[in-house]
Design a protein around this motif. Structure first.
Motif, PDB file in Angstrom:
ATOM      1  N   GLU A  98       0.815  -1.213   0.000  1.00  0.00           N
ATOM      2  CA  GLU A  98       0.000   0.000   0.000  1.00  0.00           C
ATOM      3  C   GLU A  98       0.851   1.266   0.000  1.00  0.00           C
ATOM      4  O   GLU A  98       0.504   2.249  -0.661  1.00  0.00           O
ATOM      5  N   ALA A 101       2.083   1.780  -3.472  1.00  0.00           N
ATOM      6  CA  ALA A 101       1.015   2.249  -4.356  1.00  0.00           C
ATOM      7  C   ALA A 101       0.623   3.696  -4.060  1.00  0.00           C
ATOM      8  O   ALA A 101       0.456   4.508  -4.977  1.00  0.00           O
ATOM      9  N   ILE A 102       0.483   4.021  -2.770  1.00  0.00           N
ATOM     10  CA  ILE A 102       0.048   5.365  -2.382  1.00  0.00           C
ATOM     11  C   ILE A 102       1.062   6.415  -2.832  1.00  0.00           C
ATOM     12  O   ILE A 102       0.703   7.513  -3.272  1.00  0.00           O
ATOM     13  N   GLU A 103       2.336   6.091  -2.720  1.00  0.00           N
ATOM     14  CA  GLU A 103       3.378   7.028  -3.124  1.00  0.00           C
ATOM     15  C   GLU A 103       3.200   7.454  -4.577  1.00  0.00           C
ATOM     16  O   GLU A 103       3.448   8.602  -4.934  1.00  0.00           O
ATOM     17  N   ARG A 104       2.747   6.531  -5.411  1.00  0.00           N
ATOM     18  CA  ARG A 104       2.522   6.819  -6.826  1.00  0.00           C
ATOM     19  C   ARG A 104       1.127   7.388  -7.077  1.00  0.00           C
ATOM     20  O   ARG A 104       0.941   8.242  -7.936  1.00  0.00           O
ATOM     21  N   ALA A 105       0.155   6.912  -6.292  1.00  0.00           N
ATOM     22  CA  ALA A 105      -1.231   7.345  -6.495  1.00  0.00           C
ATOM     23  C   ALA A 105      -1.419   8.826  -6.211  1.00  0.00           C
ATOM     24  O   ALA A 105      -2.286   9.475  -6.812  1.00  0.00           O
ATOM     25  N   THR A 149      -7.464   2.664  -4.019  1.00  0.00           N
ATOM     26  CA  THR A 149      -6.260   3.478  -3.796  1.00  0.00           C
ATOM     27  C   THR A 149      -5.049   2.855  -4.479  1.00  0.00           C
ATOM     28  O   THR A 149      -4.190   3.559  -5.006  1.00  0.00           O
ATOM     29  N   ILE A 150      -4.990   1.532  -4.480  1.00  0.00           N
ATOM     30  CA  ILE A 150      -3.862   0.851  -5.119  1.00  0.00           C
ATOM     31  C   ILE A 150      -3.981   0.919  -6.636  1.00  0.00           C
ATOM     32  O   ILE A 150      -2.991   1.148  -7.345  1.00  0.00           O
ATOM     33  N   SER A 153      -2.555   3.898  -8.426  1.00  0.00           N
ATOM     34  CA  SER A 153      -1.110   4.008  -8.682  1.00  0.00           C
ATOM     35  C   SER A 153      -0.787   3.790 -10.152  1.00  0.00           C
ATOM     36  O   SER A 153       0.277   4.197 -10.630  1.00  0.00           O
ATOM     37  N   ASN A 155      -0.139   0.939 -11.378  1.00  0.00           N
ATOM     38  CA  ASN A 155       0.795  -0.188 -11.456  1.00  0.00           C
ATOM     39  C   ASN A 155       0.024  -1.497 -11.265  1.00  0.00           C
ATOM     40  O   ASN A 155      -0.366  -1.832 -10.141  1.00  0.00           O
TER      41      ASN A 155
END
Length: 239
Positions: A98, A101-105, A149-150, A153, A155
């Motif tokens: 998570e 993913a969050i860092e990119r989202a 949320t994922i 991202s 990805n």
């Protein structure tokens, strides 16, 4: 004509398997089928009034979800509940996924995805506002929130990793009888994560998802595990 008949029979079999799967899955998550309980295909056949085929197919689907285990020549058994260490490791793995993913989202999320997250969060708020919590419905929508949320991202490998982990399925078995208060605490954490995504604040988003995973574990630890298990897990985490 023969092909149509075969297709119709195949569809009927799939539909029957789905119904058996959903029934068994619900009984396992509700702990009506106890962890470690042997699952006798013949007994289930009589109980559910169906043939062996849909039962075996449904059980194999549950094996893929790690709710059932199978041993050659010994048959199917309801999977044991994770102990405190297992849950801690599961949530650690989920946090890695998570956070990645969050860092990119934060920068990749689209207005449409934000709108859907806001809609799901509002629906979760309504559930948490009720006097009695529909645990199964809340848990399912909670999984949807995190999956969104994922997905934001962009990805697909992170999304596949989240799906393969099936954390919500395992955690759902601990939430029978959980209070509305637990849901409201989870919602406060969801709201902080959503606010960070809406504001596109990466640091706040990463902190929010970390706090949420810690909150999930603390709520589980409050009643699900023995004092001995908690102490052992705390000691191992401190090393």
């Amino acid at each position: 004509m023969i092909q149509d008949v075969r297709t119709s029979k195949a569809l009927d079999t799939y539909a029957l398997t789905d119904r058996v799967y959903e029934k068994l899955r619900s009984r396992i998550i509700d702990l009506e089928l106890a962890p470690g309980e042997r699952l006798n295909v013949g007994q289930l056949k009589e109980e559910l009034g169906v043939s062996h085929t849909p039962i075996r197919e449904a059980l194999n689907r549950l094996v893929s979800e790690r709710l059932v285990t199978v041993v050659p020549y010994r048959g199917f058994t309801v999977a044991p509940l994770l102990d405190a260490r297992g849950v801690s490791q599961l949530l650690d793995a989920r946090l890695v996924i998570e956070k990645g993913a969050i860092e990119r989202a934060v920068t990749a999320i689209t207005p449409e995805q934000l709108a859907e997250l806001n809609r799901v969060t509002a629906e979760l708020d309504e559930m948490a506002a009720e006097q009695t919590l529909d645990v199964a419905a809340f848990n399912a929508l909670d999984a949807t929130f995190h999956r969104l949320t994922i997905a934001a991202s962009g990805n697909p490998f992170l999304l596949n990793a989240f799906d393969d982990l099936r954390a919500h399925i395992q955690i759902a078995r601990y939430y029978r009888g959980k209070s509305v208060g637990d849901a409201r605490q989870a919602q406060a954490e969801h709201r902080r994560l959503l606010a960070a995504l809406n504001d596109r604040e990466p640091d706040a988003a990463l902190q929010a998802v970390t706090d949420h995973m810690c909150g999930v574990y603390d709520r589980l630890r409050a009643g699900a595990f023995t004092t001995e298990e908690q102490a052992r897990t705390t000691e191992e985490q401190a090393r």
